[in-house]
Design an enzyme around this catalytic site. Structure first.
Site, PDB file in Angstrom:
ATOM      1  N   ASP A  26       0.831  -1.202   0.000  1.00 52.86           N
ATOM      2  CA  ASP A  26       0.000   0.000   0.000  1.00 52.86           C
ATOM      3  C   ASP A  26       0.869   1.257   0.000  1.00 52.86           C
ATOM      4  O   ASP A  26       0.651   2.189  -0.780  1.00 52.86           O
ATOM      5  CB  ASP A  26      -0.907  -0.045   1.236  1.00 52.86           C
ATOM      6  CG  ASP A  26      -1.608   1.272   1.498  1.00 52.86           C
ATOM      7  OD1 ASP A  26      -2.524   1.601   0.732  1.00 52.86           O
ATOM      8  OD2 ASP A  26      -1.226   1.972   2.453  1.00 52.86           O
TER       9      ASP A  26
ATOM     10  N   GLU B 133      -2.208  -5.143  -3.438  1.00 49.74           N
ATOM     11  CA  GLU B 133      -1.138  -4.496  -2.680  1.00 49.74           C
ATOM     12  C   GLU B 133      -0.115  -5.531  -2.192  1.00 49.74           C
ATOM     13  O   GLU B 133       1.095  -5.293  -2.234  1.00 49.74           O
ATOM     14  CB  GLU B 133      -1.729  -3.730  -1.485  1.00 49.74           C
ATOM     15  CG  GLU B 133      -2.596  -2.562  -1.932  1.00 49.74           C
ATOM     16  CD  GLU B 133      -3.360  -1.908  -0.798  1.00 49.74           C
ATOM     17  OE1 GLU B 133      -3.781  -0.764  -0.982  1.00 49.74           O
ATOM     18  OE2 GLU B 133      -3.556  -2.534   0.262  1.00 49.74           O
TER      19      GLU B 133
END
Lengths: 275, 275
Positions: free
Chosen positions: A80, A152
């Site tokens: 992320d 992610e």
């Protein structure tokens, strides 16, 4: 420097007991290969790829001792952050005239759950994932979250195993169109606010979005959302989640406004009075 | 790869008209030198350093044509993303057992406005900044925002001018203590939630924080915040912003609870009834 820090980080994931994992999930070997094909990279450390594919819901009914077995959440955390930095820098490279507010909005749109879930679907990352059945069948919003988180996590796995250069190159391929679209992407993702502003200027209130039904099969349900002014429906659309559907509705309505098919006068008459 | 992208990005900031800027703000040359000392780096491209030091409030009364003159917001956007990735990766290196939720909280604490403003103050970045007088004198929350944003902007300037390795090394020096403290930092920043949980378990509601006055001079105002259960004050503290003060109150109260000075029974009697 970064590469040295990544090497340090890599050691943290050595704790996975790969044999144990693959005894319970024999498909993991094939899934790692599939992920490697998707990312154009042959994993040196299979553990990294494996961890990135383990959603925590797949471990709920883990049959034996859980030591050495863990899920992709720490990789998701790293991915992320890397992705956000990647998108921030690339958005700035692509759009030298965009100001901070627009850059933030563009980044939010690109790394938001909806867009990342879309990328996961397009790339077939979902099919590599180990995930509890309930998780993928029940709630489309939850399914989107799982898919976005997986995107992610596999980004971080690639970053750690292949290095920053390859990870960035992979992301560049995936996001280049979104990045180029830039302002259009912004507008598309922002259709709801745009529509809200418009109707508020006319009648003082936003349109009301209602889920009015579903379509598709039990395996693949789509939600139909319609937007109303007073009692009058001004548009409808269907999508895998209510949120996505309501954005699509807003998109359609914006198009109707731009083409003159929906006018201020109509909004006033639907609502019964002006602001 | 990253370095190549950074080179591309760097060209975007060449548009600054440095001579024009330094005619209006002759102190900028000295401020750039000061920033260089703080960061242990001699800027090759003075423009980058200059831009990072221009807060938009300093341009409000810009006397002439504004073309070629801009503020640090785009650098702030880049610095914010780089810093987040830096803290995310370093927090993971330092704390291999922290789970995603705790990692997120740790990162939020480290890159939050409060902590970044603190770093800016400690390092003396505020003194290098070009900022409107009103901005720095009025509201302490706004002052903190300006300082935190400036920290992000000068981080990006260093990243672009000195490269990723030097920028990371500089940040590592500044944040190593916070990163090592890890869980303590978490707890400190999270005293308010901790306290809330505790009183909710006893009486079903959180304490109420009230600003009850100020102290200090007009130039340097501190806000006094007290926490109440019912009519009874259970602690007070003062700080440059109300938010900071209420965190300090929560800290103090947590200490009182841990030392036994404040008990469940007392909370019940202050409130008048149990949950």
């Amino acid at each position: 420097m970064l590469e040295k820090r990544l090497t340090l980080l890599r050691t943290h994931f050595k704790e996975l007991n790969f044999n144990k994992l693959s005894r319970v999930f024999p498909q993991i070997e094939a899934n790692i290969d599939k992920l490697g094909e998707i990312q154009g990279h042959r994993y040196q450390d299979k553990k990294l790829a494996a961890i990135s594919l383990v959603h925590r819901s797949s471990l709920v009914y883990w049959p034996t001792d859980k030591s050495g077995i863990f899920s992709n959440e720490r990789l998701e955390f790293l991915g992320d952050a890397f992705l956000s930095f990647f998108v921030a820098s690339e958005a700035m490279i692509e759009h030298r005239s965009l100001q901070e507010g627009d850059l933030s909005r563009l980044r939010a749109a690109l790394v938001g759950t909806e867009n990342l879930a879309l990328k996961s679907r397009d790339l077939g990352i979902g099919e590599c994932l180990l995930v509890g059945k309930a998780e993928m069948n029940s709630n489309p919003q939850r399914r989107d979250n799982v898919l976005a988180d997986a995107f992610e996590a596999v980004t971080a796995a690639l970053l750690l195993d292949a290095g920053e250069e390859k990870a960035r190159a992979w992301l560049l391929k995936i996001f280049s169109e979104d990045l180029l679209a830039g302002k259009d992407t912004l507008l598309k993702f922002d259709a709801k606010s745009k529509l809200q502003q418009w109707t508020q200027g006319i009648i003082g209130v936003p349109p009301v979005y209602k889920a009015i039904g579903t379509e598709g099969t039990p395996q693949e349900t789509f939600f139909i959302v319609a937007a109303f002014i007073g009692e009058t429906e001004i548009g409808r659309a269907s999508a895998a989640s209510k949120r996505e559907a309501s954005k699509k509705v807003a998109d359609k309505i914006i198009e109707k406004i731009e083409s003159g098919e929906l006018t201020k006068e109509m909004i006033v008459s639907f609502f019964g009075k002006e602001k």
